[in-house]
Design a protein around this motif. Structure first.
Motif, mmCIF file in Angstrom:
data_model
loop_
_atom_site.group_PDB
_atom_site.id
_atom_site.type_symbol
_atom_site.label_atom_id
_atom_site.label_comp_id
_atom_site.label_asym_id
_atom_site.label_seq_id
_atom_site.Cartn_x
_atom_site.Cartn_y
_atom_site.Cartn_z
ATOM 1 N N GLY A 99 92.853 20.376 -1.360
ATOM 2 C CA GLY A 99 92.975 20.503 0.353
ATOM 3 C C GLY A 99 94.070 21.034 0.711
ATOM 4 N N ASN A 100 95.192 21.321 -0.064
ATOM 5 C CA ASN A 100 96.320 22.213 0.278
ATOM 6 C C ASN A 100 95.978 23.767 0.675
ATOM 7 N N LYS A 162 97.318 18.972 3.652
ATOM 8 C CA LYS A 162 95.791 18.857 4.027
ATOM 9 C C LYS A 162 95.494 18.597 5.317
#
Length: 186
Positions: A99-100, A162
């Motif tokens: 999610g990064n 995120k």
């Protein structure tokens, strides 16, 4: 399988683990700018701690004058950074799975000579500084045959969480860059 072969070659030639250095002569395709695929001929670590990626100019990358269009050079550098991260074991797929993300916040280029269709060249990538949320990366592009300087560049990449907010450089990335490139931390 290819990863196992590369790992054995790297350990045999350098004593380094496969995630730390690419072996000479390994060929694979890498995602380039905008989803295009560029064939990478070989990757290696030079004595001056630049990660080197050999590439070839494709016909669709030249303009009406027969030389590589200026914005294409940015995609070469982007592909070089992606291949370097992949060889460190931290691919774009890894970032998206967590999610990064990483984003380019600055790119400064200085052109010296043009490339033409079919030219084989080397993209050199060296992270030099980790500062908070930023990674400063030096780049060079040289012709393969005579090592003529084509371009020098400096990029600033930013790590994003995120929510796409800047966050300190990811620990696994920071550790790899420090270990492999002796990257400074400020």
């Amino acid at each position: 399988m290819q990863q196992q072969i590369m790992g054995a070659l790297v350990r045999q030639a350098t004593g380094l683990s496969p995630r730390l250095r690419a072996a000479d002569g390994i060929s694979f395709s890498s995602g380039g700018a905008h989803g295009h695929h560029r064939v990478v001929l070989a990757t290696a670590m030079s004595k001056d701690k630049f990660f080197e990626i050999e590439m070839v100019v494709r016909d669709d990358e030249v303009d009406e004058y027969g030389v590589v269009n200026n914005p294409i050079y940015a995609s070469y550098l982007h592909s070089g950074r992606d291949v370097m991260l992949e060889q460190l074991g931290i691919s774009v797929d890894y970032w998206t799975s967590t999610g990064n993300a990483m984003a380019l916040s600055e790119l400064n280029l200085k052109y010296f000579a043009p490339l033409r269709s079919g030219d084989v060249f080397v993209v050199k990538v060296k992270p030099v500084l980790i500062k908070g949320v930023r990674i400063i990366v030096e780049h060079m592009i040289e012709t393969l045959q005579d090592r003529k300087l084509v371009l020098e560049g400096r990029a600033v990449a930013v790590c994003l969480n995120k929510d796409f907010r800047p966050t300190r450089v990811f620990p696994e990335l920071s550790a790899s860059l420090i270990e492999v490139f002796s990257c400074k931390v400020a």
